[in-house]
Design a protein around this motif. Structure first.
Motif, PDB file in Angstrom:
ATOM      1  N   ALA A 481       0.827  -1.211   0.000  1.00 43.68           N
ATOM      2  CA  ALA A 481       0.000   0.000   0.000  1.00 43.68           C
ATOM      3  C   ALA A 481       0.856   1.253   0.000  1.00 43.68           C
ATOM      4  CB  ALA A 481      -0.919  -0.013   1.221  1.00 43.68           C
ATOM      5  N   ASP A 482       1.910   1.240   0.785  1.00 40.71           N
ATOM      6  CA  ASP A 482       2.762   2.425   0.891  1.00 40.71           C
ATOM      7  C   ASP A 482       3.443   2.735  -0.431  1.00 40.71           C
ATOM      8  OD1 ASP A 482       3.714   4.470   2.658  1.00 40.71           O
ATOM      9  OD2 ASP A 482       5.689   3.518   2.580  1.00 40.71           O
ATOM     10  N   ARG A 483       3.716   1.694  -1.210  1.00 41.77           N
ATOM     11  CA  ARG A 483       4.333   1.906  -2.531  1.00 41.77           C
ATOM     12  C   ARG A 483       3.286   2.078  -3.627  1.00 41.77           C
ATOM     13  NH1 ARG A 483       7.481  -3.099  -3.395  1.00 41.77           N
ATOM     14  NH2 ARG A 483       6.675  -3.954  -1.437  1.00 41.77           N
ATOM     15  N   GLY A 484       1.998   1.971  -3.246  1.00 40.87           N
ATOM     16  CA  GLY A 484       0.919   2.199  -4.196  1.00 40.87           C
ATOM     17  C   GLY A 484       0.804   1.130  -5.257  1.00 40.87           C
ATOM     18  N   ILE A 485       1.168  -0.092  -4.936  1.00 41.87           N
ATOM     19  CA  ILE A 485       1.119  -1.171  -5.924  1.00 41.87           C
ATOM     20  C   ILE A 485       0.257  -2.316  -5.398  1.00 41.87           C
ATOM     21  CG2 ILE A 485       3.390  -0.569  -6.844  1.00 41.87           C
ATOM     22  CD1 ILE A 485       4.522  -3.008  -5.342  1.00 41.87           C
ATOM     23  N   ARG A 486      -0.325  -3.070  -6.297  1.00 42.30           N
ATOM     24  CA  ARG A 486      -1.104  -4.268  -5.974  1.00 42.30           C
ATOM     25  C   ARG A 486      -2.031  -4.028  -4.776  1.00 42.30           C
ATOM     26  NH1 ARG A 486       4.214  -7.652  -5.542  1.00 42.30           N
ATOM     27  NH2 ARG A 486       2.928  -9.170  -4.407  1.00 42.30           N
ATOM     28  N   LEU A 487      -2.847  -2.975  -4.886  1.00 46.27           N
ATOM     29  CA  LEU A 487      -3.652  -2.543  -3.751  1.00 46.27           C
ATOM     30  C   LEU A 487      -4.711  -3.566  -3.367  1.00 46.27           C
ATOM     31  CD1 LEU A 487      -4.075   1.281  -4.493  1.00 46.27           C
ATOM     32  CD2 LEU A 487      -2.469   0.145  -2.947  1.00 46.27           C
ATOM     33  N   ASP A 488      -5.257  -4.284  -4.320  1.00 42.92           N
ATOM     34  CA  ASP A 488      -6.240  -5.316  -3.975  1.00 42.92           C
ATOM     35  C   ASP A 488      -5.593  -6.409  -3.126  1.00 42.92           C
ATOM     36  OD1 ASP A 488      -8.272  -4.033  -5.282  1.00 42.92           O
ATOM     37  OD2 ASP A 488      -8.094  -5.207  -7.141  1.00 42.92           O
ATOM     38  N   GLU A 489      -4.379  -6.775  -3.495  1.00 39.73           N
ATOM     39  CA  GLU A 489      -3.667  -7.780  -2.709  1.00 39.73           C
ATOM     40  C   GLU A 489      -3.335  -7.222  -1.324  1.00 39.73           C
ATOM     41  OE1 GLU A 489       0.337 -10.603  -2.869  1.00 39.73           O
ATOM     42  OE2 GLU A 489      -0.121  -9.251  -4.543  1.00 39.73           O
ATOM     43  N   ALA A 490      -2.950  -5.949  -1.279  1.00 33.37           N
ATOM     44  CA  ALA A 490      -2.651  -5.314   0.005  1.00 33.37           C
ATOM     45  C   ALA A 490      -3.874  -5.335   0.911  1.00 33.37           C
ATOM     46  CB  ALA A 490      -2.178  -3.874  -0.218  1.00 33.37           C
ATOM     47  N   LYS A 491      -5.034  -5.025   0.352  1.00 34.35           N
ATOM     48  CA  LYS A 491      -6.272  -5.057   1.141  1.00 34.35           C
ATOM     49  C   LYS A 491      -6.537  -6.452   1.681  1.00 34.35           C
ATOM     50  CE  LYS A 491      -8.912  -1.284  -1.020  1.00 34.35           C
ATOM     51  NZ  LYS A 491     -10.126  -0.962  -1.806  1.00 34.35           N
ATOM     52  N   SER A 492      -6.376  -7.441   0.827  1.00 31.77           N
ATOM     53  CA  SER A 492      -6.635  -8.819   1.241  1.00 31.77           C
ATOM     54  C   SER A 492      -5.727  -9.235   2.388  1.00 31.77           C
ATOM     55  CB  SER A 492      -6.442  -9.758   0.043  1.00 31.77           C
ATOM     56  OG  SER A 492      -6.637 -11.097   0.425  1.00 31.77           O
TER      57      SER A 492
END
Length: 585
Positions: A481-492
């Motif tokens: 999330a902090d790097r703004g990438i793969r946000l769906d995976e970060a949420k999961s």
């Protein structure tokens, strides 16, 4: 955001809580070996005197069969409880459980209202694995006890039950004996709490929760039920937290329950609430050393140096006032002294820090002293000297070697030597292969160094080793999330962490941050505010302030950041945020 958490042992916590509540309990262990001081029956004839004298002489000469026989005959002829107890003591000296049980059974039969006889018989039956007999004895004992005495019994029973070698037999034993009492209008709450404590001891959390709930419905102020509710917190079961909070809203609430609840909150990083719970009782003259130390530690973590220092100094004074403090009390004094040295170090008062360390007792942990000395050196820019001091400490056993390795890593992390910390952790991972803590910590250091591929590899390895641990999921989710990438995976990943620790402020911080990165500013602010109110932390302040700024509330953002700076002006995330916004110049 993620910080390591170290969960208390539920079994230990339950035992500590219950034993603290029953410190004055008369529920006894098996008969001791000391001699009785007197015979209760005043009509001592020559024959009785002869039996007693011969019995004691035989016991001194370790002729236990003769000693036991003489003492039991004396007890039966005089119908004296002291002699029955002495006969049981002699049998235990001879390691004859059967003879001891014979004496205790005769004592209880002839004195059916004797609580002491029933207590000792219960303890011995559990030791001898006579669980059926023990259940019957426990049932009879419970009927003899007053409501307060039943609470005392509940405090010592888990320890007694540890004697039963088959854990699966413990709960049925207690349920047969204590179950009928749950209908008692006065003692029902304690009975439910005893059943629940036994269930928790053998790992049945759902049954323990059910019994604790029934107990608190019957009596919201029952100490035994509240003790069980607090112990359940350590299993991750917080359903009874509102009942605990209501009880502790009274200033005169039990200090031990207050302490262990605050400790549970601190384990969940809810330091602000933990401090509030404890400081309500700050003026109580009975406030104990452990509560003072926990308050001091929490205030130090919150950067409330003056309050932490005052509380730690008071703890030292309390121990100094004791003429002959026991070893645990001396350990608490050393803990307070180390904390005072750390506070002086944070305030850059190097001489004062050294003066506090010089006051440590001779039995103080040498590794803890060495770590604090090395940390003081490193804070003065003498890191190489500090490393040599710490690495040169003797560590003769595997446990000490492991502790020393952790301390060396911590020293490097505390003083921003991240490359060196990473290399040392790589060595530790080779030395302790497959151990999740080393892998997780190396992953966090890799994150700090920008080695994101290594970080992800290490965190996924940690998840494999510790599938029920939330930390790696949260750390990896936050990093994405902090790097703004793969946000769906970060949420999961972060949602998975939240299912394990739903109220952890650092996981809430991560969730708020991924919501912000996903564009949901309103919900992000709500979640981050919840995290901030739970734990005042500079990194949470950095995130909350940035969301407030994005929502157009710039004065509010500046105030949040100022509060974060007051907590930790050196926090890397907060400093980076302020550098980007340049808002406080």
């Amino acid at each position: 955001m993620d910080k390591p958490t170290h969960s208390l042992s539920t079994h230990w916590l339950l035992g500590a809580l219950l034993l603290a509540l029953s410190a004055c309990s008369s529920v006894a262990a098996p008969p001791q070996t000391s001699s009785p001081t007197a015979v209760a029956n005043s009509s001592m004839d020559a024959a009785l005197m002869y039996r007693i004298l011969v019995g004691e002489m035989a016991a001194s000469g370790e002729i236990y069969d003769l000693a036991f026989g003489m003492m039991l005959q004396g007890a039966q002829s005089a119908q004296d409880p002291v002699l029955y107890e002495r006969a049981a003591q002699i049998a235990m000296q001879a390691r004859s459980g059967a003879s001891a049980l014979q004496a205790l059974t005769a004592w209880q039969k002839n004195f059916p209202s004797s609580i002491e006889a029933a207590q000792q018989k219960l303890g011995l039956e559990l030791l001898l694995q006579k669980t059926g007999d023990a259940s019957e004895t426990l049932s009879g004992l419970a009927k003899l006890l007053s409501p307060d005495q039943l609470i005392e019994l509940g405090g010592t029973l888990p320890r007694l039950l540890e004697r039963v070698q088959k854990p699966q037999e413990r709960a049925p034993l207690v349920r047969r004996a204590i179950g009928p009492l749950v209908k008692d209008p006065i003692r029902g709450a304690s009975a439910y709490a005893i059943l629940g404590a036994t269930a928790l001891q053998v790992g049945d959390k759902s049954e323990a929760l059910r019994d604790a709930t029934f107990a608190l419905q019957k009596s919201p102020t029952n100490r035994l039920a509240l003790t069980l509710a607090v112990a359940l917190l350590d299993t991750g079961e917080w359903a009874l937290q509102p009942q605990i909070e209501r009880y502790l809203s009274a200033a005169d609430a039990d200090l031990r329950i207050r302490y262990y609840y605050a400790r549970a909150l601190a384990q969940m990083h809810q330091n602000k609430r933990a401090l509030e719970v404890l400081e309500v009782a700050q003026g109580n003259p009975n406030l104990d050393l452990t509560s003072l130390l926990l308050m001091a530690t929490l205030n130090a973590e919150q950067k409330n140096w003056a309050r932490a220092k005052a509380q730690a100094q008071k703890a030292v004074e309390q121990v100094t006032a004791i003429q002959e403090p026991d070893p645990p009390t001396l350990r608490d004094r050393n803990t307070a002294i180390l904390l005072l040295a750390e506070i002086a170090q944070k305030e850059k008062k190097w001489a004062e820090a050294e003066q506090w360390l010089a006051q440590a007792d001779g039995d103080a942990d040498p590794l803890n002293l060495a770590f604090r000395k090395s940390s003081i050196l490193a804070s003065q820019g003498r890191l190489d000297e500090a490393k040599r001091l710490l690495a040169g400490q003797p560590a003769d056993d595997p446990r000490a070697q492991r502790r020393l390795m952790w301390m060396r890593v911590q020293l490097l992390k505390d003083h921003d030597a991240w490359d060196q910390a990473y290399e040392l952790l790589a060595q530790a991972s080779q030395r302790y292969p497959g151990e999740a803590d080393w892998i997780y910590t190396q992953g966090m250091v890799a994150e700090r160094l920008g080695r994101y591929a290594d970080m992800e590899r290490l965190m996924r390895r940690h998840m494999e080793l510790e599938p029920e641990d939330h930390q790696a999921r949260n750390a990896l989710g936050y990093s994405l999330a902090d790097r703004g990438i793969r946000l769906d995976e970060a949420k999961s990943l972060i949602q998975a962490a939240l299912t394990i620790v739903p109220n952890d402020p650092f996981v809430l911080d991560s969730w708020g941050w991924v919501l912000f990165r996903s564009g949901d500013l309103v919900q992000a602010e709500k979640v981050l505010m919840q995290a901030w109110l739970s734990r005042a932390d500079a990194e949470i302040a950095a995130h909350l302030g940035e969301v407030q700024w994005a929502l157009g509330r710039r004065d509010q953002a500046r105030e949040t950041w100022r509060q974060g700076l007051a907590l930790d002006a050196e926090n890397a995330t907060l400093r980076s945020t302020l550098a980007r916004f340049d808002s406080l110049r």
